[in-house]
Design a protein around this motif. Sequence first.
Motif, PDB file in Angstrom:
ATOM      1  N   VAL A 281       0.873  -1.172   0.038  1.00 39.56           N
ATOM      2  CA  VAL A 281       0.102  -0.144  -0.017  1.00 39.56           C
ATOM      3  C   VAL A 281       0.772   1.392   0.061  1.00 39.56           C
ATOM      4  CG1 VAL A 281      -1.725   1.515   1.328  1.00 39.56           C
ATOM      5  CG2 VAL A 281      -2.010  -0.942   0.985  1.00 39.56           C
ATOM      6  N   PRO A 282       2.033   1.313   0.727  1.00 42.00           N
ATOM      7  CA  PRO A 282       2.696   2.743   0.930  1.00 42.00           C
ATOM      8  C   PRO A 282       3.521   2.732  -0.553  1.00 42.00           C
ATOM      9  CG  PRO A 282       2.769   1.616   3.005  1.00 42.00           C
ATOM     10  CD  PRO A 282       1.944   0.515   2.174  1.00 42.00           C
ATOM     11  N   THR A 283       3.833   1.501  -0.882  1.00 42.77           N
ATOM     12  CA  THR A 283       4.806   1.556  -2.272  1.00 42.77           C
ATOM     13  C   THR A 283       3.936   1.863  -3.350  1.00 42.77           C
ATOM     14  OG1 THR A 283       6.054  -0.582  -1.247  1.00 42.77           O
ATOM     15  CG2 THR A 283       5.933   0.053  -3.869  1.00 42.77           C
ATOM     16  N   VAL A 284       2.862   1.548  -3.544  1.00 41.50           N
ATOM     17  CA  VAL A 284       1.894   2.224  -4.441  1.00 41.50           C
ATOM     18  C   VAL A 284       1.748   3.774  -4.683  1.00 41.50           C
ATOM     19  CG1 VAL A 284      -0.222   2.152  -5.690  1.00 41.50           C
ATOM     20  CG2 VAL A 284       0.790   0.037  -5.074  1.00 41.50           C
ATOM     21  N   TYR A 285       1.482   4.171  -3.158  1.00 36.00           N
ATOM     22  CA  TYR A 285       1.142   5.367  -3.088  1.00 36.00           C
ATOM     23  C   TYR A 285       2.453   6.470  -3.238  1.00 36.00           C
ATOM     24  CZ  TYR A 285       0.573   9.806  -0.524  1.00 36.00           C
ATOM     25  OH  TYR A 285       0.598  11.223  -0.176  1.00 36.00           O
ATOM     26  N   TYR A 286       3.692   5.686  -2.904  1.00 31.38           N
ATOM     27  CA  TYR A 286       4.991   6.572  -2.904  1.00 31.38           C
ATOM     28  C   TYR A 286       5.133   6.576  -4.583  1.00 31.38           C
ATOM     29  CZ  TYR A 286       9.690   7.894  -2.516  1.00 31.38           C
ATOM     30  OH  TYR A 286      10.971   8.697  -2.799  1.00 31.38           O
ATOM     31  N   ALA A 287       4.993   5.719  -5.430  1.00 32.37           N
ATOM     32  CA  ALA A 287       5.297   5.707  -6.746  1.00 32.37           C
ATOM     33  C   ALA A 287       4.691   6.778  -7.462  1.00 32.37           C
ATOM     34  CB  ALA A 287       4.861   4.174  -7.306  1.00 32.37           C
ATOM     35  N   THR A 288       3.469   7.224  -7.133  1.00 32.05           N
ATOM     36  CA  THR A 288       2.679   8.118  -7.707  1.00 32.05           C
ATOM     37  C   THR A 288       3.119   9.490  -7.188  1.00 32.05           C
ATOM     38  OG1 THR A 288       0.765   8.211  -6.088  1.00 32.05           O
ATOM     39  CG2 THR A 288       0.682   6.810  -8.146  1.00 32.05           C
ATOM     40  N   SER A 289       3.494   9.481  -5.975  1.00 35.81           N
ATOM     41  CA  SER A 289       3.867  10.844  -5.118  1.00 35.81           C
ATOM     42  C   SER A 289       5.278  11.050  -5.664  1.00 35.81           C
ATOM     43  CB  SER A 289       4.086  10.509  -3.555  1.00 35.81           C
ATOM     44  OG  SER A 289       2.764  10.155  -3.249  1.00 35.81           O
ATOM     45  N   PHE A 290       6.157  10.157  -6.018  1.00 39.80           N
ATOM     46  CA  PHE A 290       7.698  10.542  -6.350  1.00 39.80           C
ATOM     47  C   PHE A 290       7.278  10.929  -8.153  1.00 39.80           C
ATOM     48  CE2 PHE A 290      11.794   9.768  -8.187  1.00 39.80           C
ATOM     49  CZ  PHE A 290      12.545  10.337  -7.382  1.00 39.80           C
TER      50      PHE A 290
END
Length: 492
Positions: A281-290
Amino acid sequence: MFEGEPTKTEASVIESFQTPNDAKDSNGILLIPQPTNDPEDPLNWPSWRKRIVLVQVSLISFLSLFSASLIVPTFVPLGKYLHKDLTDVAYVVSIFTAIISISPLVWNPISNVYGRRPVYIVNLIATVAFSAASAASHDYGTLLAMRALCGLLGTAALGLGPATVCDLFFAHERGRYMGVYTLSFITGGHIAPIIGGYIEKNLTWRWCFYVPAIIAAALLISFILTVPETLYSRTLDQSTKSQPGSVQKILMLRRAAPSNRLRPIDFLRPFQMLLYPSVVVPTVYYATSFGYGTILFILTSTNIFSQLYHLQPYQVGVLLGIPLTVGSVIGECCAGYLSDLVSERRAIHRGGKRIPEDRFLAIYPGAILLPLGVAIEGVCITHKTHWIGPAMGVAIASFGLQIVTTIIYAYIADCYKPQSAEIGAVLNFTRQIFSFCVGFYAIQTGQMIGFQDAWIIWACINVATFLPVIILVWKGERWRRALGTPKFHNDL
C-alpha cells in the motif's frame, strides 16, 4: 504477541547477546532492535561514527539522481549535437531512470551476504567509469548505452541506503536519520538542474557527465578510508569468529555474513514483500507521489518553460531546481523529527508499545500539499501566469513529497526491519518504473487535453492512491498479526 515486540527469532538473538539489563531509550521504552554487548555491533558505535557513515551513504545516494538530472537543462544543445528532438533527448534521462529500478534488485541480495561496503565501493567505481564514458560519447546510441550501464552498476545506494540506516539506528531514531537519507537522494535530482544549466553555459554538455565522475572518484577515496562494514548478524557470537585484519577489510576478502549463502531466490525476495499490505500500500502511493511530485516537473520543464517563458537552459535549471530544493529542505524539517516525536509520544501513552502506524499521523500535510502543488503548476501553465506561479506549485509539491518520502521509508522499516534491503529495492523499483512511464505521456497528454486538466488528473490519481493508506492506519497492525513476519533474514 503485541506489534512492535520482538519475534521469536529476534527474542532468541536478544537472549544470546543482551546486555545485563534490557536497553531502553531516554523515555524508558525498550530499544528496537536490542543492541548486543559486542562493541563491533553498529548499534553500539558512537554517534559521530554512525553519522560519518550516514553522511557518506547519503552523498552516494545524492550522486545517483544528481548524475541523472544534471543533463536536463542542456536538452536543447544536446539535441542539436545528436540531431534529435527534445522527446528523444529526454530518453537520456528516462533510460537511466528505468534502469536504476533494477540496480538494487541485483545489488541488495549481494549486500546481505558480502556486506554493504563492497557493494558501495563497486558502485562508485562503476559511476566513475560510465559517467566518464558518457561524457566521451559521440552518438546517440552510445550515450544511451553508457547511461544504462551507469544506472545498472552505479546506483545501488537508492535501494541499499534504507538498509544501512536500519543497520545503524534504533526504531525511535529512524525518522530523523532516514530523513537525512531521503532528503539527500531527492535533492540530488533537484539541485542538478541548477548546476547543469550553468555548466552548459560556461563549459559544454559533456561536463554534465564529467562532474559526477569527479565527485564519485572523491567519494570513493573517502568511503574506502572512513566507512566500515555495517551489516551485522545477530545470531552469531561475534567473539568466536576470527577477526579480519585491516588489509582484509580493505580488499574485502571475507563475507560480512558468513552463515549466509547467495541463492537465486534472494533476487526475488523484494517482490515477496509485496504480499504484505504494510509494504504494497505505501509502495504504490509512493510511486505516484514521486512520479508526479518531482519527475513530472523534471521531465517537462525544459519543454514547457523554454516555450512559455523563452528561457535559456541555465534559467530553466534555476526555475526548476530552486523551488524543488527549497520545498524539500523545508519539508524535511516537518517530516523525520516530527514522525519520531509522534511515534515516541504515542508509545509512552500506550505504556511502551510501539506501533508503526503512529508515524502516519505526521503524513497528512504532505498528502494534501503534494497534489495541491501539482494542480497549481498545471493551472498556472495553462493560464500563462508569471513564472512565480509554476515555481510556487513546484515548491509546494516538493514540500509534500519530502514529508511523504521520509515517513513511508521509516514506517516500512519499522514494520520489517530485517528485510529493509528488500523493501528498499522494491520501493526503488516501483518508484523508478512509474517515473519512467511518466516521460512517455506527460507532455503529450498536456498538449492534447490542456496542461491544467492533465495536471489535475495526475493530482487526483495521487490522492486516490493515498486512500488505502488511511485504511492501513486502522487495519495495519491487525493485518501484520494475521500474516506473520517473513521467514528470511531474521538474523539481521
